[in-house]
Design a protein around this motif. Structure first.
Motif, PDB file in Angstrom:
ATOM      1  N   LYS A   6       0.725  -1.199  -0.106  1.00 15.79           N
ATOM      2  CA  LYS A   6       0.095   0.054  -0.041  1.00 15.79           C
ATOM      3  C   LYS A   6       0.944   1.199  -0.103  1.00 15.79           C
ATOM      4  CE  LYS A   6      -3.842   2.440   1.191  1.00 15.79           C
ATOM      5  NZ  LYS A   6      -4.502   3.369  -0.014  1.00 15.79           N
ATOM      6  N   GLU A   7       2.030   1.402   0.613  1.00 15.89           N
ATOM      7  CA  GLU A   7       2.864   2.409   0.917  1.00 15.89           C
ATOM      8  C   GLU A   7       3.486   2.773  -0.562  1.00 15.89           C
ATOM      9  OE1 GLU A   7       3.364  -0.233   3.212  1.00 15.89           O
ATOM     10  OE2 GLU A   7       2.135   0.912   4.639  1.00 15.89           O
ATOM     11  N   VAL A  38      10.607  13.940  -5.866  1.00 17.66           N
ATOM     12  CA  VAL A  38      10.065  14.654  -4.721  1.00 17.66           C
ATOM     13  C   VAL A  38      11.131  14.932  -3.310  1.00 17.66           C
ATOM     14  CG1 VAL A  38       7.631  14.155  -4.971  1.00 17.66           C
ATOM     15  CG2 VAL A  38       9.025  12.669  -3.753  1.00 17.66           C
ATOM     16  N   ASN A  39      10.598  15.615  -2.473  1.00 12.09           N
ATOM     17  CA  ASN A  39      11.791  15.937  -1.344  1.00 12.09           C
ATOM     18  C   ASN A  39      11.242  15.348  -0.182  1.00 12.09           C
ATOM     19  OD1 ASN A  39      13.572  17.296  -3.176  1.00 12.09           O
ATOM     20  ND2 ASN A  39      12.475  19.156  -2.866  1.00 12.09           N
ATOM     21  N   GLN A  40       9.883  15.002  -0.156  1.00 13.46           N
ATOM     22  CA  GLN A  40       9.279  14.336   1.058  1.00 13.46           C
ATOM     23  C   GLN A  40       9.756  13.125   1.425  1.00 13.46           C
ATOM     24  OE1 GLN A  40       5.234  14.565  -0.180  1.00 13.46           O
ATOM     25  NE2 GLN A  40       4.813  16.639   0.498  1.00 13.46           N
ATOM     26  N   PRO A  41      10.016  12.827   2.558  1.00 16.86           N
ATOM     27  CA  PRO A  41      10.750  11.483   3.068  1.00 16.86           C
ATOM     28  C   PRO A  41       9.495  10.260   2.853  1.00 16.86           C
ATOM     29  CG  PRO A  41      10.222  12.921   4.920  1.00 16.86           C
ATOM     30  CD  PRO A  41       9.990  13.800   3.858  1.00 16.86           C
ATOM     31  N   GLN A  42       9.900   9.439   2.015  1.00 11.46           N
ATOM     32  CA  GLN A  42       8.963   8.323   1.832  1.00 11.46           C
ATOM     33  C   GLN A  42       9.814   6.872   2.221  1.00 11.46           C
ATOM     34  OE1 GLN A  42       6.833   9.783  -2.096  1.00 11.46           O
ATOM     35  NE2 GLN A  42       8.653   8.581  -2.429  1.00 11.46           N
ATOM     36  N   LYS A  43       8.792   6.139   2.576  1.00  8.45           N
ATOM     37  CA  LYS A  43       9.496   4.567   3.089  1.00  8.45           C
ATOM     38  C   LYS A  43      10.072   3.979   1.708  1.00  8.45           C
ATOM     39  CE  LYS A  43       7.899   0.532   5.448  1.00  8.45           C
ATOM     40  NZ  LYS A  43       6.872  -0.223   6.022  1.00  8.45           N
ATOM     41  N   PHE A  44       9.589   4.368   0.582  1.00 12.79           N
ATOM     42  CA  PHE A  44       9.946   3.557  -0.530  1.00 12.79           C
ATOM     43  C   PHE A  44      10.489   4.537  -1.606  1.00 12.79           C
ATOM     44  CE2 PHE A  44       6.911   0.442   1.132  1.00 12.79           C
ATOM     45  CZ  PHE A  44       7.533  -0.696   0.820  1.00 12.79           C
ATOM     46  N   PRO A  45      11.423   4.347  -2.532  1.00 12.48           N
ATOM     47  CA  PRO A  45      12.165   5.226  -3.373  1.00 12.48           C
ATOM     48  C   PRO A  45      11.160   5.750  -4.527  1.00 12.48           C
ATOM     49  CG  PRO A  45      13.230   3.322  -3.638  1.00 12.48           C
ATOM     50  CD  PRO A  45      12.279   2.983  -2.489  1.00 12.48           C
TER      51      PRO A  45
END
Length: 127
Positions: A6-7, A38-45
């Motif tokens: 889902k992430e 994007v610059n927002q931190p995400q769990k996946f690249p």
């Protein structure tokens, strides 16, 4: 490794709007890919959304078959062709892949074209 959680799906309306407003895109028939760093931190690249035109394919069953084949081809090849290089470059992207073909392609065709698209995306993002 070969999961699609889902992430990894792009659900954020603001990010989707931003992607189509100021993202880059290219054609790799039968797909159109749009992407944005994007610059927002995400769990996946990479976060991704798949789309198939309702105008071109009237029946939901057919649209779902195409999306299922696209997701499977992406799921099996994302790690080697996309994630490894994005992690190495420390970049995160949002991605949209739309199916623009006129007929339903079988899985082998969709997978072959998905490989080509991911390779091209890799070179585009890392330039």
């Amino acid at each position: 490794m070969y999961t699609f959680t889902k992430e990894e799906r792009l659900c954020n309306k603001k990010l989707i709007d931003e992607l189509f407003r100021s993202g880059s895109s290219f054609l790799c028939y039968p797909f159109k890919a749009s992407w944005l760093v994007v610059n927002q931190p995400q769990k996946f690249p990479a976060q991704i959304v798949f789309s198939v035109s309702k105008k071109r394919f009237k029946r939901a069953v057919v649209r779902n078959v195409i999306k299922r084949r696209m997701r499977e081809a992406y799921r099996l090849n994302k790690q080697t062709l996309l994630y490894d290089s994005l992690l190495g470059a420390d970049k995160q992207i949002v991605l949209s892949i739309g199916y623009i073909g006129k007929e339903v392609g079988d899985y082998s065709l969709i997978e072959k074209k998905m490989l080509k698209l991911l390779t091209q995306l890799n070179t585009e993002v890392l330039k």
